[in-house]
Scaffold this motif. Structure first.
Motif, short mmCIF file in Angstrom:
data_model
loop_
_atom_site.label_atom_id
_atom_site.label_comp_id
_atom_site.label_asym_id
_atom_site.label_seq_id
_atom_site.Cartn_x
_atom_site.Cartn_y
_atom_site.Cartn_z
N GLU A 175 0.83 -1.18 -0.02
CA GLU A 175 -0.04 -0.03 0.02
C GLU A 175 0.77 1.29 -0.09
O GLU A 175 1.87 1.34 0.67
N LYS A 176 0.34 2.17 -0.71
CA LYS A 176 1.36 3.48 -0.88
C LYS A 176 -0.01 4.62 -0.26
O LYS A 176 -0.71 4.79 -0.83
N ASN A 177 0.71 5.22 0.83
CA ASN A 177 -0.09 6.22 1.62
C ASN A 177 0.84 7.23 2.51
O ASN A 177 1.88 6.55 2.52
N ASP A 178 0.35 8.26 2.67
CA ASP A 178 1.41 9.27 3.58
C ASP A 178 1.79 8.68 4.88
O ASP A 178 2.79 9.05 5.21
N SER A 179 0.97 7.69 5.23
CA SER A 179 1.65 7.31 6.62
C SER A 179 2.90 6.31 6.45
O SER A 179 3.40 5.74 7.61
N VAL A 180 2.94 5.46 5.12
CA VAL A 180 4.13 4.37 5.03
C VAL A 180 5.53 5.21 4.92
O VAL A 180 5.70 6.20 4.18
N ILE A 181 6.22 4.55 6.03
CA ILE A 181 7.67 5.39 5.93
C ILE A 181 8.65 4.40 5.08
O ILE A 181 9.82 4.63 4.70
N TYR A 182 8.39 3.25 5.26
CA TYR A 182 9.41 2.20 4.52
C TYR A 182 8.69 0.83 4.26
O TYR A 182 7.57 0.53 5.23
N SER A 183 9.11 0.33 3.40
CA SER A 183 8.30 -0.84 2.78
C SER A 183 9.09 -1.59 2.50
O SER A 183 10.23 -1.50 1.51
N GLU A 184 9.16 -3.15 2.70
CA GLU A 184 10.09 -4.12 2.34
C GLU A 184 9.22 -5.48 1.80
O GLU A 184 8.43 -5.83 2.74
N ASN A 185 9.51 -6.05 0.74
CA ASN A 185 9.00 -7.21 0.40
C ASN A 185 9.50 -8.36 1.03
O ASN A 185 10.78 -8.64 0.92
N THR A 186 8.69 -9.13 1.69
CA THR A 186 9.33 -10.47 2.16
C THR A 186 8.27 -11.77 1.79
O THR A 186 7.46 -11.52 1.05
N LEU A 187 8.89 -12.98 2.36
CA LEU A 187 7.88 -13.99 1.95
C LEU A 187 6.62 -13.98 2.34
O LEU A 187 5.56 -14.44 1.89
#
Length: 286
Positions: free
Chosen positions: A230-242
């Protein structure tokens, strides 16, 4: 009162390559601080400045009311520094204790023997130079904890330890903390600090860019796995995992979550400005 106080400290090994510039830092007793940063940021240098093994070119360092550069015995007896590079000892473990324990008036021989047993060290009569690197590291850690020094500095202490020993290390260090003791652990193995530290220091570009208790981090940030990125203003960091997309988000509703140190470390390096602004604004509001 701060146990460790850096005021606008400059340090460099050569005039052409400044390492620390106008670094300020205050640390209090009763905490286990995790000191994190990439190679060459100055983490080991910071520990050596505290121990009085290096001297600042500018600014001041105050440790327990002492100036470390003077290396007064009253200060040194309450500081134990575990270097990443272990010196060569030909003594037996027991003779090592006899030689070095007198420098620490609060050294507890009974604790030392207990720690050695918990680390599965075969015998205190074994020669230090006959031990494996991991075994020597265990002996030095056990000795450091048994000194009961008020300041315990550890540089990459879990290097050379197997997985069970790392768990034992965490339990022993956690049990050794009290309100009069300040422990700083510098490491690249951030997973080894899981459930041990209660404060995080991060160095980037040769300065302290983050210094907060873990409680503050989990109050302000939410660590959670989502099915979609998800992309929104609250997201600071995202990492794709299993398991899905592991994200760090702002946490206005104070939801409970478990800090992932490695994820947070990556977030600081990729979104440092926003994280600094978030915690600065929170501090100002409080």
């Amino acid at each position: 009162m701060n146990m460790i106080d850096f005021e606008t400290v400059d340090f460099n090994y050569s005039k052409k390559t400044p390492l620390l510039s106008a670094l300020s830092l205050q640390l209090q007793a009763g905490h286990i601080h995790g000191l994190l940063g990439k190679n060459g940021e100055g983490k080991s240098t910071l520990l050596k400045l505290i121990a009085g093994l290096l001297f600042p070119q500018k600014g001041s360092v105050n440790v327990m009311g002492f100036e470390p550069r003077k290396r007064k015995p009253e200060m040194l007896r309450d500081i134990y520094f575990l270097s990443e590079e272990l010196p060569v000892f030909t003594l037996s473990i027991r003779n090592f204790e006899k030689v070095y324990a007198p420098f620490y008036p609060d050294f507890n021989a009974g604790q030392f023997d207990t720690y050695l047993k918990e680390f599965d060290i075969p015998s205190p009569e074994w020669k230090m130079n006959k031990l494996s690197y991991g075994q020597k590291k265990k002996v030095i850690i056990a000795f450091g904890l048994a000194t009961n020094a008020k300041i315990l500095l550890m540089d990459e202490p879990t290097n050379g330890l197997d997985i069970p020993s790392k768990g034992q290390f965490r339990r022993m260090v956690a049990a050794s903390l009290d309100d009069s003791r300040c422990i700083i652990i510098s490491t690249h193995q951030v997973r080894d600090l899981d459930s041990l530290i209660d404060s995080i220091l991060i160095m980037d570009e040769h300065e302290i860019v983050f210094n907060e208790p873990i409680e503050n981090i989990t109050n302000q940030l939410l660590f959670k796995v989502y099915d979609t990125d998800e992309k929104n203003d609250s997201v600071i960091y995202s990492e794709n995992t299993l398991r899905g997309f592991y994200q760090i988000r702002e946490n206005p509703n104070r939801e409970e979550s478990k800090l992932d140190i490695e994820l947070f470390f990556n977030a600081v390096y990729t979104n440092k400005k926003r994280i600094k602004e978030l915690f600065t604004n929170t501090l100002n509001r409080n």
